[in-house]
Design an enzyme around this catalytic site. Sequence first.
Site, PDB file in Angstrom:
ATOM      1  N   MET A 281       0.871  -1.172   0.000  1.00 50.92           N
ATOM      2  CA  MET A 281       0.000   0.000   0.000  1.00 50.92           C
ATOM      3  C   MET A 281       0.913   1.228   0.000  1.00 50.92           C
ATOM      4  O   MET A 281       1.873   1.288   0.776  1.00 50.92           O
ATOM      5  CB  MET A 281      -0.907  -0.011   1.237  1.00 50.92           C
ATOM      6  CG  MET A 281      -2.046   0.978   1.147  1.00 50.92           C
ATOM      7  SD  MET A 281      -3.117   0.755  -0.292  1.00 50.92           S
ATOM      8  CE  MET A 281      -4.208  -0.518   0.267  1.00 50.92           C
TER       9      MET A 281
ATOM     10  N   GLY B 174       3.499  -1.032  -4.804  1.00 51.20           N
ATOM     11  CA  GLY B 174       4.416  -2.171  -4.770  1.00 51.20           C
ATOM     12  C   GLY B 174       4.808  -2.466  -6.206  1.00 51.20           C
ATOM     13  O   GLY B 174       3.942  -2.551  -7.083  1.00 51.20           O
TER      14      GLY B 174
ATOM     15  N   ASN C 175       2.182  -3.313  -9.175  1.00 52.00           N
ATOM     16  CA  ASN C 175       2.068  -2.285 -10.225  1.00 52.00           C
ATOM     17  C   ASN C 175       2.318  -2.904 -11.606  1.00 52.00           C
ATOM     18  O   ASN C 175       1.592  -2.626 -12.570  1.00 52.00           O
ATOM     19  CB  ASN C 175       3.102  -1.177 -10.003  1.00 52.00           C
ATOM     20  CG  ASN C 175       2.785  -0.307  -8.796  1.00 52.00           C
ATOM     21  OD1 ASN C 175       1.676  -0.353  -8.268  1.00 52.00           O
ATOM     22  ND2 ASN C 175       3.766   0.476  -8.344  1.00 52.00           N
TER      23      ASN C 175
ATOM     24  N   ASP D  89       7.463   0.923 -13.595  1.00 50.93           N
ATOM     25  CA  ASP D  89       6.697  -0.329 -13.574  1.00 50.93           C
ATOM     26  C   ASP D  89       5.865  -0.473 -14.852  1.00 50.93           C
ATOM     27  O   ASP D  89       5.759  -1.564 -15.416  1.00 50.93           O
ATOM     28  CB  ASP D  89       5.775  -0.370 -12.344  1.00 50.93           C
ATOM     29  CG  ASP D  89       6.571  -0.338 -11.059  1.00 50.93           C
ATOM     30  OD1 ASP D  89       7.673  -0.918 -11.047  1.00 50.93           O
ATOM     31  OD2 ASP D  89       6.105   0.274 -10.079  1.00 50.93           O
TER      32      ASP D  89
HETATM   33  O1  RIB Z   1       7.783   1.701  -8.501  1.00 51.60           O
HETATM   34  C1  RIB Z   1       6.876   2.444  -7.737  1.00 51.60           C
HETATM   35  C2  RIB Z   1       6.553   1.714  -6.483  1.00 51.60           C
HETATM   36  O2  RIB Z   1       7.703   1.617  -5.692  1.00 51.60           O
HETATM   37  C3  RIB Z   1       5.527   2.390  -5.627  1.00 51.60           C
HETATM   38  O3  RIB Z   1       4.206   2.044  -5.942  1.00 51.60           O
HETATM   39  C4  RIB Z   1       5.912   1.968  -4.224  1.00 51.60           C
HETATM   40  O4  RIB Z   1       5.119   0.938  -3.751  1.00 51.60           O
HETATM   41  C5  RIB Z   1       7.365   1.567  -4.339  1.00 51.60           C
HETATM   42  O5  RIB Z   1       7.545   0.312  -3.913  1.00 51.60           O
END
Ligand code: RIB
Length: 292
Positions: free
Chosen positions: A12, A39, A43, A242
């Site tokens: 989260m 995360g 993602n 991501d």
């Molecule tokens: O890459 C972005 C992510 O990195 C974010 O959503 C956060 O959770 C971090 O882990």
Amino acid sequence: MVKIIVVGSASMDLVVTSAKRPGAGETVLGDSFSTVPGGKGANQAVAAARLGADVTMIGRVGDDPFGVEIVNNLKRNHVSVDYVEPVTHCGSGTAHIILAEGDNSIVVIKAANNEVTPHYIDRSLDAFNKADMVMIQQEMPEETVTHVSRICRKLGIPLLLNPAPARPLEKEVIENAAYLTPNEHEAKMIFADMTVSEALRKYPNKLFITEGSRGVRYFDGTQEVLVPSYKVEAVDTTGAGDTFNAAFAVALAEGKPVYESVRFANRAASLSVTKFGAQGGMPSRQEVEVQI
Ligand code: RIB
């Protein structure tokens, strides 16, 4: 529909926005606070699913309200959660994000993500069946990354390793991966004894260094190529990497040529930064294709 397995973190994100980033020992008054799913693993799973892949996530959450919301969010985004098991002895992973001065700063608490262990992977082996691509990142134990890389090598499944957050990588893992996508900082740490050009030449069509707003650099076997990024008005860059990784994996798994796959991924990443939250701006397939 290509089948993608994402092994990684599901957390989260606790996000504050502020005009000014506090320095050490300083307190500032911020503007807003939100909790949104994040995360790197989750993602990437959500981004790949929105782009039309059949996605299964292998991860862990805490036995807490954040864990419930993380799993529900994956389901809403059509990611299979058959291999996302709650742990009972610790909370869900969290990322503590400050959005200020046009960029983010992030502190990650891995918590349940630490339970994505080699043993847990062995219990989830069925998920790898008929996968076209496996994606992995580094918000979980190092030995899990090594273990998954061995499984992929053994099963002949291409592995896309997004080596974030930065840590040195074992040579074996580099060799086992089909694709590596560090940013410039991560690349410097992984290939500390080489220049960027030397590293790129050593791993043609395998090492893709993301350079933020400049684009993505790789060596195609003949020459160094910089695939420029698309220019957009950025609202929140969290999750852009991501989105790039997911879109790149989907395009490659579909058999698109490398250059075209990077362009597709750059376009998806550029759209992702136009909305708030790591997953807020992740585009659908149609949104990427209309604009490419
Ligand atoms: O890459 C972005 C992510 O990195 C974010 O959503 C956060 O959770 C971090 O882990």
